[in-house]
Design a protein around this motif. Structure first.
Motif, PDB file in Angstrom:
ATOM      1  N   GLU A  58      44.054  50.059  33.323  1.00 53.42           N
ATOM      2  CA  GLU A  58      43.874  51.278  34.041  1.00 53.42           C
ATOM      3  C   GLU A  58      42.780  51.629  35.438  1.00 53.42           C
ATOM      4  N   ALA A  59      41.512  50.775  34.948  1.00 59.13           N
ATOM      5  CA  ALA A  59      40.127  51.008  35.988  1.00 59.13           C
ATOM      6  C   ALA A  59      40.568  50.214  37.065  1.00 59.13           C
ATOM      7  N   ILE A  60      41.796  48.551  36.853  1.00 60.61           N
ATOM      8  CA  ILE A  60      42.320  47.983  37.410  1.00 60.61           C
ATOM      9  C   ILE A  60      42.936  48.853  38.904  1.00 60.61           C
ATOM     10  N   ARG A  61      43.988  49.704  38.091  1.00 60.70           N
ATOM     11  CA  ARG A  61      45.184  50.160  38.686  1.00 60.70           C
ATOM     12  C   ARG A  61      44.710  51.327  39.085  1.00 60.70           C
ATOM     13  N   ALA A  62      43.624  51.940  39.047  1.00 63.74           N
ATOM     14  CA  ALA A  62      43.444  52.883  39.805  1.00 63.74           C
ATOM     15  C   ALA A  62      42.096  53.060  41.727  1.00 63.74           C
ATOM     16  N   LEU A  63      41.863  51.741  41.213  1.00 61.25           N
ATOM     17  CA  LEU A  63      41.093  51.268  42.258  1.00 61.25           C
ATOM     18  C   LEU A  63      41.755  50.686  43.137  1.00 61.25           C
ATOM     19  N   THR A  64      43.076  49.937  42.640  1.00 53.83           N
ATOM     20  CA  THR A  64      44.458  50.100  43.646  1.00 53.83           C
ATOM     21  C   THR A  64      44.726  50.833  44.774  1.00 53.83           C
ATOM     22  N   VAL A  65      45.005  52.370  43.722  1.00 56.18           N
ATOM     23  CA  VAL A  65      45.394  53.036  44.441  1.00 56.18           C
ATOM     24  C   VAL A  65      44.580  53.393  45.708  1.00 56.18           C
ATOM     25  N   LEU A  66      43.626  53.599  45.539  1.00 52.69           N
ATOM     26  CA  LEU A  66      42.211  54.084  46.417  1.00 52.69           C
ATOM     27  C   LEU A  66      42.052  53.147  47.291  1.00 52.69           C
ATOM     28  N   GLY A  67      42.794  51.904  47.150  1.00 56.06           N
ATOM     29  CA  GLY A  67      42.402  50.976  48.729  1.00 56.06           C
ATOM     30  C   GLY A  67      41.168  50.362  47.848  1.00 56.06           C
ATOM     31  N   VAL A  68      40.413  50.079  46.995  1.00 57.38           N
ATOM     32  CA  VAL A  68      39.272  49.526  47.458  1.00 57.38           C
ATOM     33  C   VAL A  68      39.775  47.845  46.252  1.00 57.38           C
ATOM     34  N   LEU A  69      40.290  47.809  45.788  1.00 58.38           N
ATOM     35  CA  LEU A  69      41.259  46.231  45.035  1.00 58.38           C
ATOM     36  C   LEU A  69      42.654  46.123  45.782  1.00 58.38           C
ATOM     37  N   GLU A  70      43.179  44.878  45.855  1.00 60.37           N
ATOM     38  CA  GLU A  70      44.345  44.767  45.128  1.00 60.37           C
ATOM     39  C   GLU A  70      45.199  43.413  44.786  1.00 60.37           C
ATOM     40  N   ALA A  71      46.135  43.825  44.484  1.00 56.90           N
ATOM     41  CA  ALA A  71      46.491  42.758  43.960  1.00 56.90           C
ATOM     42  C   ALA A  71      47.358  41.983  44.662  1.00 56.90           C
ATOM     43  N   ARG A  72      47.364  40.352  44.565  1.00 54.86           N
ATOM     44  CA  ARG A  72      48.162  39.221  44.975  1.00 54.86           C
ATOM     45  C   ARG A  72      48.760  38.579  43.890  1.00 54.86           C
ATOM     46  N   HIS A  73      49.998  38.515  44.793  1.00 54.98           N
ATOM     47  CA  HIS A  73      51.273  38.069  43.372  1.00 54.98           C
ATOM     48  C   HIS A  73      50.966  36.776  43.727  1.00 54.98           C
ATOM     49  N   GLY A  74      50.717  36.069  41.897  1.00 57.43           N
ATOM     50  CA  GLY A  74      50.680  35.290  41.353  1.00 57.43           C
ATOM     51  C   GLY A  74      49.052  34.529  41.960  1.00 57.43           C
ATOM     52  N   SER A  75      47.560  35.048  42.810  1.00 58.57           N
ATOM     53  CA  SER A  75      46.239  35.074  42.595  1.00 58.57           C
ATOM     54  C   SER A  75      45.816  35.345  41.868  1.00 58.57           C
ATOM     55  N   GLY A  76      46.085  37.150  41.763  1.00 58.86           N
ATOM     56  CA  GLY A  76      44.842  37.225  41.070  1.00 58.86           C
ATOM     57  C   GLY A  76      44.458  38.820  41.791  1.00 58.86           C
TER      58      GLY A  76
END
Length: 238
Positions: A58-76
């Protein structure tokens, strides 16, 4: 892994997730995670911070929405570039959804920032940047089509913010410059026959920039946004 317990019962999930968010932000702020760096796996990061994988997710999802983190398919999961424009995109949502007195408040903030940006731009603007501002002013003056005026109005102010040389300020102003709201203003101006007044206001800003006069630019920009602010106050009513 079980959630940490407080007083014999599980801590509220929102509290645990928020703690995970703050810990990740602290790791970035302290340089333990750099822009562009891949995060440890969800399992490893959860173990490192002592929380459950579900709260970490949930923390990672929230930080992704905020533009702090990004998910790269198949990479992490990676830390983003942490550019001001990416991190401040939520300002645009606030501007688009605000109504009435809250929108007046946003315009007060924009008046302060627009006038400061104009003053900085007057001191720093290059010949090419000034030519871009002048081009958008000329385009606004050459049409009565609200959509075309709107597009060049946005570009006019965006060019000034860029010339100010402060990316964070430019990102905040971009967020506060809701296209939806500006369209409403231009429609209202057309109905009131106020196009000429706002063209004069834009011209005054341009003259101050061309003269490299920061105080004149500050005053002209404040007066321009102040007119919009007063127009909105009249629309909102007491």
């Amino acid at each position: 892994m079980d959630e940490p317990r407080q007083g014999g019962s599980a801590a509220p999930k929102g509290t645990v997730t928020q703690r995970a968010i703050e810990r990740i932000k602290a790791m970035i702020g302290e340089g333990l995670l750099e822009p562009g760096q891949r995060l440890p796996t969800e399992r490893d990061l959860a173990a490192q911070l002592g929380i459950s994988r579900s709260s970490m997710r949930e923390a990672i999802r929230a930080l992704t929405v905020l533009g702090v983190l990004e998910a790269r398919h198949g990479s992490g999961i990676y830390v983003t570039r942490l550019q001001a424009g990416d991190l401040l995109e939520t300002f645009g949502v606030v501007a688009d959804l605000s109504r009435g007195p809250r929108l007046v408040e946003l315009l007060e903030v924009r008046r302060i920032l627009e006038s400061t940006a104009a003053a900085l731009a007057a001191a720093r603007i290059t010949a090419d940047q000034l030519a871009a501002v002048e081009g958008h002013l000329a385009a606004m003056n050459a049409t009565d089509d609200p959509e075309e005026i709107l597009a060049h109005d946005l570009a006019f102010h965006r060019a000034i913010a860029a010339a100010a040389g402060n990316e964070t300020m430019a990102a905040i102003l971009e967020g506060l410059s809701s296209r939806t709201f500006r369209a409403r203003v231009w429609r209202g101006y057309r109905e009131e026959g106020a196009f000429e007044r706002t063209r004069r206001e834009h011209a005054a800003i341009h003259r101050a920039l061309a003269a490299h006069d920061p105080e004149a630019a500050r005053a002209a920009a404040a007066a321009h946004v102040g007119e919009v602010e007063e127009w909105l106050r009249a629309q909102v009513g007491p």
